[in-house]
Design a protein around this motif. Structure first.
Motif, PDB file in Angstrom:
ATOM      1  N   GLY A  63       0.781  -1.228   0.000  1.00  0.00           N
ATOM      2  CA  GLY A  63       0.000   0.000   0.000  1.00  0.00           C
ATOM      3  C   GLY A  63       0.814   1.280   0.000  1.00  0.00           C
ATOM      4  O   GLY A  63       0.281   2.343   0.320  1.00  0.00           O
ATOM      5  N   VAL A  64       2.094   1.210  -0.356  1.00  0.00           N
ATOM      6  CA  VAL A  64       2.958   2.393  -0.322  1.00  0.00           C
ATOM      7  C   VAL A  64       2.912   3.109  -1.672  1.00  0.00           C
ATOM      8  O   VAL A  64       3.230   2.511  -2.707  1.00  0.00           O
ATOM      9  N   GLY A 110       7.823   7.760   4.084  1.00  0.00           N
ATOM     10  CA  GLY A 110       6.574   7.918   4.814  1.00  0.00           C
ATOM     11  C   GLY A 110       6.696   7.543   6.275  1.00  0.00           C
ATOM     12  O   GLY A 110       7.787   7.417   6.833  1.00  0.00           O
ATOM     13  N   GLU A 111       5.534   7.357   6.862  1.00  0.00           N
ATOM     14  CA  GLU A 111       5.408   6.910   8.252  1.00  0.00           C
ATOM     15  C   GLU A 111       4.915   5.472   8.236  1.00  0.00           C
ATOM     16  O   GLU A 111       4.328   5.019   7.255  1.00  0.00           O
ATOM     17  N   ASP A 112       5.095   4.772   9.351  1.00  0.00           N
ATOM     18  CA  ASP A 112       4.621   3.384   9.415  1.00  0.00           C
ATOM     19  C   ASP A 112       3.137   3.271   9.088  1.00  0.00           C
ATOM     20  O   ASP A 112       2.703   2.263   8.526  1.00  0.00           O
ATOM     21  N   THR A 113       2.373   4.300   9.406  1.00  0.00           N
ATOM     22  CA  THR A 113       0.931   4.275   9.124  1.00  0.00           C
ATOM     23  C   THR A 113       0.631   4.316   7.627  1.00  0.00           C
ATOM     24  O   THR A 113      -0.495   4.031   7.222  1.00  0.00           O
ATOM     25  N   ASP A 114       1.624   4.646   6.793  1.00  0.00           N
ATOM     26  CA  ASP A 114       1.444   4.634   5.339  1.00  0.00           C
ATOM     27  C   ASP A 114       1.536   3.223   4.765  1.00  0.00           C
ATOM     28  O   ASP A 114       1.226   3.010   3.589  1.00  0.00           O
ATOM     29  N   ILE A 115       1.960   2.265   5.567  1.00  0.00           N
ATOM     30  CA  ILE A 115       2.040   0.872   5.132  1.00  0.00           C
ATOM     31  C   ILE A 115       0.709   0.206   5.449  1.00  0.00           C
ATOM     32  O   ILE A 115       0.232   0.260   6.576  1.00  0.00           O
ATOM     33  N   ASP A 116       0.094  -0.387   4.423  1.00  0.00           N
ATOM     34  CA  ASP A 116      -1.228  -0.993   4.560  1.00  0.00           C
ATOM     35  C   ASP A 116      -1.226  -2.344   3.847  1.00  0.00           C
ATOM     36  O   ASP A 116      -1.180  -2.395   2.613  1.00  0.00           O
ATOM     37  N   LEU A 117      -1.265  -3.412   4.616  1.00  0.00           N
ATOM     38  CA  LEU A 117      -1.263  -4.757   4.039  1.00  0.00           C
ATOM     39  C   LEU A 117      -2.627  -5.179   3.506  1.00  0.00           C
ATOM     40  O   LEU A 117      -2.724  -6.185   2.794  1.00  0.00           O
ATOM     41  N   TRP A 127       4.016  -7.462   9.197  1.00  0.00           N
ATOM     42  CA  TRP A 127       5.274  -6.894   8.710  1.00  0.00           C
ATOM     43  C   TRP A 127       6.067  -6.320   9.870  1.00  0.00           C
ATOM     44  O   TRP A 127       5.532  -6.122  10.951  1.00  0.00           O
ATOM     45  N   ARG A 128       7.344  -6.064   9.605  1.00  0.00           N
ATOM     46  CA  ARG A 128       8.202  -5.433  10.605  1.00  0.00           C
ATOM     47  C   ARG A 128       9.446  -4.873   9.916  1.00  0.00           C
ATOM     48  O   ARG A 128       9.732  -5.189   8.761  1.00  0.00           O
ATOM     49  N   TRP A 129      10.183  -4.045  10.654  1.00  0.00           N
ATOM     50  CA  TRP A 129      11.473  -3.531  10.210  1.00  0.00           C
ATOM     51  C   TRP A 129      12.547  -4.377  10.861  1.00  0.00           C
ATOM     52  O   TRP A 129      12.471  -4.664  12.058  1.00  0.00           O
ATOM     53  N   VAL A 130      13.564  -4.796  10.076  1.00  0.00           N
ATOM     54  CA  VAL A 130      14.635  -5.639  10.605  1.00  0.00           C
ATOM     55  C   VAL A 130      15.995  -5.106  10.165  1.00  0.00           C
ATOM     56  O   VAL A 130      16.105  -4.401   9.163  1.00  0.00           O
ATOM     57  N   ASP A 131      17.009  -5.491  10.915  1.00  0.00           N
ATOM     58  CA  ASP A 131      18.375  -5.197  10.515  1.00  0.00           C
ATOM     59  C   ASP A 131      18.615  -5.926   9.191  1.00  0.00           C
ATOM     60  O   ASP A 131      18.333  -7.126   9.089  1.00  0.00           O
TER      61      ASP A 131
END
Length: 161
Positions: A63-64, A110-117, A127-131
């Motif tokens: 959704g980005v 964007g912000e995390d709220t801009d991600i929409d699965l 989803w998540r952010w990872v190294d």
């Protein structure tokens, strides 16, 4: 039974999406019972260039919108992987032996709220952010080397640690 050697590779675009902290986006696939995380990727449509496909896939999968990303780098050449023998003939209507992928590194603006699965054809359940260094151990085994190669290609633009 389908002979893998007779099948072509599916043209595909892959995206490593980094947030402001240098962490990479991964999504947990919705179509599997095993824990399978991956970066956004998808097929390149006929007549479409790889970068256009990459940006389209970000919208379709997470959704980005295009204005929420900036291109950092494009990998030279393509990366390949073969499907395991038990999946050949089972996925992608049996037309492909694996994928040949063109990879892009994008900064997420964007912000995390801009991600929409919750897209029209969802691919991820979470989803998540990872190294970025953790990516190879999160992906299904048959894509592990490809992810290691993508990391090595983009290592100059990453802070891996």
């Amino acid at each position: 039974m389908t002979d893998k050697a007779d099948l072509p590779y599916r043209p595909c675009a892959g995206i490593m999406l980094l947030n402001r902290d240098g962490l990479a986006f991964v999504g947990q696939r919705i179509d599997t019972t095993v824990e399978a995380w991956q970066m956004p990727q998808g097929g390149i449509d006929s007549g479409e260039d790889a970068e256009t496909a990459a940006v389209r896939e970000l919208g379709e999968e997470i959704g980005v919108a295009p204005d929420k990303v900036a291109l950092i780098a494009e990998a030279p050449g393509e990366f390949f992987y073969d499907l395991p023998d038990d999946l050949v003939g089972q996925v992608w209507k049996g037309k492909w032996r694996g994928q040949r992928q063109k990879w892009f590194l994008y900064r997420f603006l964007g912000e995390d709220t801009d991600i929409d699965l919750a897209t029209p054809h969802p691919e991820f359940m979470s989803w998540r952010w990872v190294d970025p260094a953790d990516l190879p151990k999160l992906i299904v085994p048959f894509k592990r080397q490809l992810y290691a190669d993508v990391l090595a290609t983009f290592s100059g633009q990453l802070t891996i640690g």
